[in-house]
Design a protein around this motif. Sequence first.
Motif, PDB file in Angstrom:
ATOM      1  N   PHE A  52       0.866  -1.176   0.000  1.00  0.00           N
ATOM      2  CA  PHE A  52       0.000   0.000   0.000  1.00  0.00           C
ATOM      3  C   PHE A  52       0.904   1.228   0.000  1.00  0.00           C
ATOM      4  CE2 PHE A  52      -2.312  -3.475   1.813  1.00  0.00           C
ATOM      5  CZ  PHE A  52      -3.579  -3.348   1.268  1.00  0.00           C
ATOM      6  N   TYR A  53       0.586   2.202  -0.847  1.00  0.00           N
ATOM      7  CA  TYR A  53       1.439   3.381  -0.978  1.00  0.00           C
ATOM      8  C   TYR A  53       0.591   4.579  -1.386  1.00  0.00           C
ATOM      9  CZ  TYR A  53       1.036   2.472  -5.964  1.00  0.00           C
ATOM     10  OH  TYR A  53       0.531   2.269  -7.225  1.00  0.00           O
ATOM     11  N   VAL A  54       1.140   5.760  -1.210  1.00  0.00           N
ATOM     12  CA  VAL A  54       0.462   6.993  -1.616  1.00  0.00           C
ATOM     13  C   VAL A  54       1.061   7.443  -2.939  1.00  0.00           C
ATOM     14  CG1 VAL A  54      -0.008   9.401  -1.027  1.00  0.00           C
ATOM     15  CG2 VAL A  54      -0.021   7.645   0.764  1.00  0.00           C
ATOM     16  N   GLY A  55       0.193   7.606  -3.944  1.00  0.00           N
ATOM     17  CA  GLY A  55       0.625   8.079  -5.256  1.00  0.00           C
ATOM     18  C   GLY A  55       0.615   9.597  -5.298  1.00  0.00           C
ATOM     19  N   ARG A  56       1.401  10.149  -6.200  1.00  0.00           N
ATOM     20  CA  ARG A  56       1.491  11.608  -6.332  1.00  0.00           C
ATOM     21  C   ARG A  56       0.591  12.084  -7.456  1.00  0.00           C
ATOM     22  NH1 ARG A  56       7.287  13.345  -4.535  1.00  0.00           N
ATOM     23  NH2 ARG A  56       6.612  15.307  -5.365  1.00  0.00           N
ATOM     24  N   ASP A  57      -0.062  13.206  -7.231  1.00  0.00           N
ATOM     25  CA  ASP A  57      -0.874  13.814  -8.278  1.00  0.00           C
ATOM     26  C   ASP A  57      -0.013  14.839  -9.029  1.00  0.00           C
ATOM     27  OD1 ASP A  57      -0.721  16.123  -6.766  1.00  0.00           O
ATOM     28  OD2 ASP A  57      -2.810  16.111  -6.169  1.00  0.00           O
ATOM     29  N   PRO A  58      -0.553  15.483 -10.068  1.00  0.00           N
ATOM     30  CA  PRO A  58       0.262  16.439 -10.844  1.00  0.00           C
ATOM     31  C   PRO A  58       0.851  17.589 -10.029  1.00  0.00           C
ATOM     32  CG  PRO A  58      -1.691  15.841 -12.072  1.00  0.00           C
ATOM     33  CD  PRO A  58      -1.846  15.247 -10.688  1.00  0.00           C
ATOM     34  N   SER A  59       0.239  17.941  -8.899  1.00  0.00           N
ATOM     35  CA  SER A  59       0.794  19.023  -8.078  1.00  0.00           C
ATOM     36  C   SER A  59       1.923  18.521  -7.182  1.00  0.00           C
ATOM     37  CB  SER A  59      -0.300  19.652  -7.211  1.00  0.00           C
ATOM     38  OG  SER A  59      -0.698  18.750  -6.197  1.00  0.00           O
ATOM     39  N   LYS A  60       2.228  17.224  -7.263  1.00  0.00           N
ATOM     40  CA  LYS A  60       3.303  16.564  -6.517  1.00  0.00           C
ATOM     41  C   LYS A  60       2.952  16.247  -5.071  1.00  0.00           C
ATOM     42  CE  LYS A  60       5.823  16.789 -10.127  1.00  0.00           C
ATOM     43  NZ  LYS A  60       5.296  15.959 -11.148  1.00  0.00           N
ATOM     44  N   TRP A  61       1.706  16.393  -4.695  1.00  0.00           N
ATOM     45  CA  TRP A  61       1.278  16.025  -3.346  1.00  0.00           C
ATOM     46  C   TRP A  61       0.517  14.718  -3.418  1.00  0.00           C
ATOM     47  CZ3 TRP A  61       3.433  18.359   0.530  1.00  0.00           C
ATOM     48  CH2 TRP A  61       3.947  19.635   0.329  1.00  0.00           C
ATOM     49  N   GLY A  62       0.799  13.818  -2.485  1.00  0.00           N
ATOM     50  CA  GLY A  62       0.089  12.550  -2.443  1.00  0.00           C
ATOM     51  C   GLY A  62      -1.332  12.759  -1.960  1.00  0.00           C
ATOM     52  N   GLN A  63      -2.280  12.192  -2.682  1.00  0.00           N
ATOM     53  CA  GLN A  63      -3.667  12.378  -2.301  1.00  0.00           C
ATOM     54  C   GLN A  63      -4.474  11.096  -2.284  1.00  0.00           C
ATOM     55  OE1 GLN A  63      -5.456  15.371  -4.742  1.00  0.00           O
ATOM     56  NE2 GLN A  63      -4.389  17.005  -3.713  1.00  0.00           N
ATOM     57  N   LYS A  64      -3.900   9.993  -2.715  1.00  0.00           N
ATOM     58  CA  LYS A  64      -4.681   8.783  -2.835  1.00  0.00           C
ATOM     59  C   LYS A  64      -3.819   7.573  -2.473  1.00  0.00           C
ATOM     60  CE  LYS A  64      -7.796   6.615  -6.145  1.00  0.00           C
ATOM     61  NZ  LYS A  64      -8.303   6.644  -7.515  1.00  0.00           N
ATOM     62  N   VAL A  65      -4.407   6.648  -1.722  1.00  0.00           N
ATOM     63  CA  VAL A  65      -3.707   5.417  -1.368  1.00  0.00           C
ATOM     64  C   VAL A  65      -4.007   4.365  -2.431  1.00  0.00           C
ATOM     65  CG1 VAL A  65      -3.494   3.563   0.334  1.00  0.00           C
ATOM     66  CG2 VAL A  65      -3.781   5.929   1.089  1.00  0.00           C
ATOM     67  N   PHE A  66      -2.960   3.706  -2.896  1.00  0.00           N
ATOM     68  CA  PHE A  66      -3.081   2.648  -3.890  1.00  0.00           C
ATOM     69  C   PHE A  66      -2.580   1.350  -3.280  1.00  0.00           C
ATOM     70  CE2 PHE A  66      -2.548   6.546  -6.255  1.00  0.00           C
ATOM     71  CZ  PHE A  66      -3.460   6.423  -7.292  1.00  0.00           C
ATOM     72  N   ARG A  67      -2.936   0.242  -3.909  1.00  0.00           N
ATOM     73  CA  ARG A  67      -2.359  -1.039  -3.508  1.00  0.00           C
ATOM     74  C   ARG A  67      -1.820  -1.732  -4.749  1.00  0.00           C
ATOM     75  NH1 ARG A  67      -7.124  -5.407  -2.289  1.00  0.00           N
ATOM     76  NH2 ARG A  67      -8.072  -5.253  -4.329  1.00  0.00           N
ATOM     77  N   HIS A  68      -0.778  -2.480  -4.534  1.00  0.00           N
ATOM     78  CA  HIS A  68      -0.120  -3.200  -5.627  1.00  0.00           C
ATOM     79  C   HIS A  68       0.124  -4.632  -5.187  1.00  0.00           C
ATOM     80  CE1 HIS A  68       2.620  -4.192  -8.866  1.00  0.00           C
ATOM     81  NE2 HIS A  68       3.481  -4.607  -7.960  1.00  0.00           N
ATOM     82  N   ARG A  69      -0.329  -5.578  -5.993  1.00  0.00           N
ATOM     83  CA  ARG A  69      -0.054  -6.990  -5.715  1.00  0.00           C
ATOM     84  C   ARG A  69       1.268  -7.355  -6.381  1.00  0.00           C
ATOM     85  NH1 ARG A  69      -3.320 -11.802  -4.433  1.00  0.00           N
ATOM     86  NH2 ARG A  69      -2.023 -13.569  -4.979  1.00  0.00           N
ATOM     87  N   LEU A  70       2.178  -7.904  -5.625  1.00  0.00           N
ATOM     88  CA  LEU A  70       3.482  -8.270  -6.171  1.00  0.00           C
ATOM     89  C   LEU A  70       3.331  -9.207  -7.359  1.00  0.00           C
ATOM     90  CD1 LEU A  70       5.681  -8.817  -3.020  1.00  0.00           C
ATOM     91  CD2 LEU A  70       5.590  -6.851  -4.515  1.00  0.00           C
ATOM     92  N   GLY A  71       4.147  -8.969  -8.376  1.00  0.00           N
ATOM     93  CA  GLY A  71       4.135  -9.810  -9.562  1.00  0.00           C
ATOM     94  C   GLY A  71       3.154  -9.380 -10.628  1.00  0.00           C
ATOM     95  N   THR A  72       2.442  -8.272 -10.405  1.00  0.00           N
ATOM     96  CA  THR A  72       1.497  -7.773 -11.404  1.00  0.00           C
ATOM     97  C   THR A  72       2.000  -6.439 -11.942  1.00  0.00           C
ATOM     98  OG1 THR A  72       0.129  -6.603  -9.785  1.00  0.00           O
ATOM     99  CG2 THR A  72      -0.455  -8.897 -10.262  1.00  0.00           C
ATOM    100  N   PRO A  73       1.582  -6.074 -13.162  1.00  0.00           N
ATOM    101  CA  PRO A  73       2.011  -4.785 -13.723  1.00  0.00           C
ATOM    102  C   PRO A  73       1.503  -3.617 -12.880  1.00  0.00           C
ATOM    103  CG  PRO A  73       0.938  -6.147 -15.388  1.00  0.00           C
ATOM    104  CD  PRO A  73       0.734  -6.823 -14.068  1.00  0.00           C
ATOM    105  N   THR A  74       2.234  -2.517 -12.929  1.00  0.00           N
ATOM    106  CA  THR A  74       1.809  -1.325 -12.181  1.00  0.00           C
ATOM    107  C   THR A  74       0.943  -0.443 -13.040  1.00  0.00           C
ATOM    108  OG1 THR A  74       3.856  -0.221 -12.815  1.00  0.00           O
ATOM    109  CG2 THR A  74       3.787  -1.283 -10.658  1.00  0.00           C
TER     110      THR A  74
END
Length: 93
Positions: free
Chosen positions: A71-93
């Motif tokens: 689980f990580y926070v992605g950056r929006d165009p203003s460079k501030w993180g606004q949304k939490v994402f999840r990534h399953r290992l072994g899958t494309p981002t």
Amino acid sequence: ENALARGRRAFSVAETAISPDHKLLAYSVDADGAEHNTLKVRDLTTGQDLADTIPEVRGGAVWSKDSRWLFYVGRDPSKWGQKVFRHRLGTPT
């Protein structure tokens, strides 16, 4: 000299997190000093990075209890993180 920083003018490891099963290390790097962090995962048994690479993260990551999700926070165009994402290992981002 740090092997990851070799040949770079600026480089820093921003955050680290060891998986609950102690087999993997999630780490975010700023490879150019511009604070555009990339999240990477290293297999602690082999010392090799996995193919999982997530660009434009803010800070580090948190592991799921089963060590299969990040689980990580992605950056929006203003460079501030606004949304939490999840990534399953072994899958494309």
